[in-house]
Design an enzyme around this catalytic site. Structure first.
Site, PDB file in Angstrom:
ATOM      1  N   GLU A 117       0.877  -1.259   0.043  1.00 39.34           N
ATOM      2  CA  GLU A 117       0.119   0.007  -0.055  1.00 39.34           C
ATOM      3  C   GLU A 117       0.719   1.318  -0.131  1.00 39.34           C
ATOM      4  O   GLU A 117       0.744   2.214  -0.710  1.00 39.34           O
ATOM      5  CB  GLU A 117      -0.942   0.014   1.345  1.00 39.34           C
TER       6      GLU A 117
ATOM      7  N   ASP B 286      -4.374  -1.403   9.863  1.00 33.79           N
ATOM      8  CA  ASP B 286      -5.638  -2.092   9.134  1.00 33.79           C
ATOM      9  C   ASP B 286      -5.160  -3.658   8.920  1.00 33.79           C
ATOM     10  O   ASP B 286      -5.774  -4.503   9.051  1.00 33.79           O
ATOM     11  CB  ASP B 286      -5.610  -1.422   7.822  1.00 33.79           C
TER      12      ASP B 286
HETATM   13  P1  ADP Z   1     -11.050   0.908   2.222  1.00 34.06           P
HETATM   14  O1  ADP Z   1      -9.702   0.186   2.282  1.00 34.06           O
HETATM   15  O2  ADP Z   1     -11.372   2.037   3.487  1.00 34.06           O
HETATM   16  O3  ADP Z   1     -12.133   0.156   1.699  1.00 34.06           O
HETATM   17  P2  ADP Z   1      -9.214   2.521   0.294  1.00 34.06           P
HETATM   18  O4  ADP Z   1      -9.337   3.259  -0.869  1.00 34.06           O
HETATM   19  O5  ADP Z   1      -8.007   2.053   0.824  1.00 34.06           O
HETATM   20  O6  ADP Z   1     -10.649   1.843   0.897  1.00 34.06           O
HETATM   21  O7  ADP Z   1      -9.068   0.634  -0.773  1.00 34.06           O
HETATM   22  C1  ADP Z   1     -10.269   0.480  -1.570  1.00 34.06           C
HETATM   23  C2  ADP Z   1      -9.704  -0.166  -2.840  1.00 34.06           C
HETATM   24  O8  ADP Z   1      -9.243  -1.508  -2.606  1.00 34.06           O
HETATM   25  C3  ADP Z   1     -10.398  -0.201  -3.994  1.00 34.06           C
HETATM   26  O9  ADP Z   1     -10.443   0.997  -4.867  1.00 34.06           O
HETATM   27  C4  ADP Z   1      -9.894  -1.441  -4.804  1.00 34.06           C
HETATM   28  O10 ADP Z   1      -8.565  -0.753  -5.559  1.00 34.06           O
HETATM   29  C5  ADP Z   1      -9.701  -2.130  -3.842  1.00 34.06           C
HETATM   30  N1  ADP Z   1     -10.684  -3.304  -3.519  1.00 34.06           N
HETATM   31  C6  ADP Z   1     -11.402  -3.485  -2.548  1.00 34.06           C
HETATM   32  N2  ADP Z   1     -12.319  -4.338  -2.536  1.00 34.06           N
HETATM   33  C7  ADP Z   1     -12.230  -4.783  -3.822  1.00 34.06           C
HETATM   34  C8  ADP Z   1     -13.062  -5.847  -4.694  1.00 34.06           C
HETATM   35  N3  ADP Z   1     -13.871  -6.465  -4.101  1.00 34.06           N
HETATM   36  N4  ADP Z   1     -12.597  -6.071  -5.965  1.00 34.06           N
HETATM   37  C9  ADP Z   1     -11.463  -5.164  -6.536  1.00 34.06           C
HETATM   38  N5  ADP Z   1     -10.658  -4.126  -5.663  1.00 34.06           N
HETATM   39  C10 ADP Z   1     -11.051  -4.080  -4.376  1.00 34.06           C
HETATM   40 MG    MG Z   2      -7.781   0.934   2.771  1.00 31.01          MG
END
Ligand code: ADP
Ligand code: MG
Length: 402
Positions: free
Chosen positions: A182, A194
């Site tokens: 990340e 996290d």
């Molecule tokens: P959070 O971790 O709070 O949900 P973030 O912006 O850190 O928000 O992470 C979200 C990102 O994780 C999405 O933009 C995507 O790139 C990836 N992601 C999460 N869930 C999925 C999924 N089901 N399929 C594909 N990518 C995912």
């Molecule tokens: Mg996140």
């Protein structure tokens, strides 16, 4: 209406399991050898402390991301997520190129996957042998709501990769791989909370986490308290830059104070000579660490009054000193804190958008009324989830040899 029965949010086995396995067949034409489940997490208290070597109290939740995977004989990786059904394809050899170039070339969710595989296989320190894989992702975790779907994805990939290369599953090492993916590959400067919460969660427990040395103790969450996630429906694209600004403020304060980290400050008097803006940032971190201690102790003792006071004070500190709340989170937290049945509520996660976390007496909260009142102020798709503390990332099923 009262709080939905916990059973509604506790589907076991997760329906996403079947969806991921079916997607692997329909999109990539292979049967799953392994299915991994990986939970989201919610932080009860201790936000913007992890990158300050501080304390936090997260718990893994029973909303999860599922990854169905089959190893390959070559070095290709094929990926598909049910959220768009697009098949991504790359070679492990491609991951050898530089970080910046990689971010530019793969600006999608596959970047998280590539970051983890790169940590694990391109710079291996444990003799793990890289091999390609096919994987399909299905998820019941909202993205960007502060439930850490990104860490769920990173740890799911780490768990699957450990099956592919046949090495011992080391959740802490996988958490570090996820964080570095990340930080260095995706380009988001997050702390380790996290990933550790997702990797090491335990059903019915929160984790009193010390981010200075990545140690924790599991703290039971009493059965007679519901954990509610009140998603404001607000998403903020500026979070990345504001997050970096706050980190920079903390580094600035640390340099002026001549300490290794804000964790080393116990006495607010030590902050007296800082410029007012930096003093406020540092004050949040120092007081938030103390509130984590208070809430962990209050959970153990069942002291609801202490819980309530500390959660409200945390929100106020994030609003006034750290300035990461915003109108939607402030409205939701204020409404929650005056709603009968709710013990205490505060924003959770990085802030600006996302969710409020609340502890509540089961069956006593009029969720619909609370959401309706929120929507009188903000026209956004707010949603309330009742979550339960869950186990960390694990294998669901090993069908083939792996
Ligand atoms: P959070 O971790 O709070 O949900 P973030 O912006 O850190 O928000 O992470 C979200 C990102 O994780 C999405 O933009 C995507 O790139 C990836 N992601 C999460 N869930 C999925 C999924 N089901 N399929 C594909 N990518 C995912
Ligand atoms: Mg996140």
């Amino acid at each position: 209406m009262s709080t939905p029965a916990p059973a509604r949010a506790t589907a076991a086995p997760a329906p996403a399991t079947g969806r991921a396995a079916a997607l692997l067949v329909s999109a990539l034409g292979v049967d799953a050898a392994v299915v991994v489940r990986s939970p989201g997490r919610v932080n009860l208290i201790g936000d913007h402390t992890d990158y300050n070597d501080g304390l936090a109290l997260p718990l893994a939740i029973d909303r999860e991301l599922v990854l169905a995977m089959a190893p390959r004989d070559d070095d290709r990786v094929r990926l598909v997520s049910e959220r768009d059904g697009v098949v991504h394809d790359f070679a492990l050899a491609d991951l050898v190129s530089g970080v910046v170039e990689a971010v530019a070339r793969w600006p999608s969710w596959t970047t998280y996957v590539q970051g983890v595989l790169r940590q694990r296989w391109v710079e291996p320190d444990d003799g793990a042998r890289p091999r390609g894989l096919d994987a399909a992702v299905a998820s019941d975790l909202p993205e960007g709501a502060g439930l850490s779907s990104s860490a769920a994805l990173e740890l799911a990939v780490g768990r699957a990769a450990a099956v592919v290369d046949g090495t011992h599953w080391d959740p802490s090492a996988a958490a570090r791989d996820g964080r570095r993916a990340e930080n260095e590959w995706v380009g988001v400067a997050t702390g380790i909370m996290d990933q550790l919460a997702v990797a090491h969660g335990r059903a019915a427990h929160a984790m009193a986490l010390d981010c200075r040395d990545a140690t924790w103790t599991h703290v039971p969450v009493p059965d007679d308290l519901d954990v509610l996630v009140l998603d404001t429906g607000a998403r903020r694209s500026l979070v990345g830059s504001a997050y970096d600004d706050r980190r920079h403020d903390c580094e600035d304060a640390v340099a002026r104070l001549g300490v290794a980290s804000l964790r080393d400050v116990d006495d607010l008097a030590a902050l007296a000579d800082l410029p007012a803006a930096l003093r406020a940032r540092a004050r949040h971190v120092v007081t938030e660490n103390e509130r984590v201690r208070v809430v962990a102790a209050a959970l153990r003792a069942g002291d609801l009054a202490e819980l309530a006071t500390a959660m409200r004070a945390s929100h106020a500190s994030l609003r006034d000193d750290y300035e990461v709340t915003g109108p939607e989170l402030d409205t939701m937290a204020a409404l929650a804190n005056e709603t009968p049945g709710i013990v205490g509520a505060r924003m959770t996660g990085g802030g600006f958008g996302g969710a409020v976390v609340a502890l509540a007496h089961p069956g006593e909260v009029d969720v619909e009324e609370m959401v309706a009142r929120y929507r009188e102020v903000h026209d956004l798709p707010a949603e309330v989830l009742v979550v339960r503390p869950a186990d960390g990332t694990s294998l669901v099923d090993v069908v083939g040899s792996g």
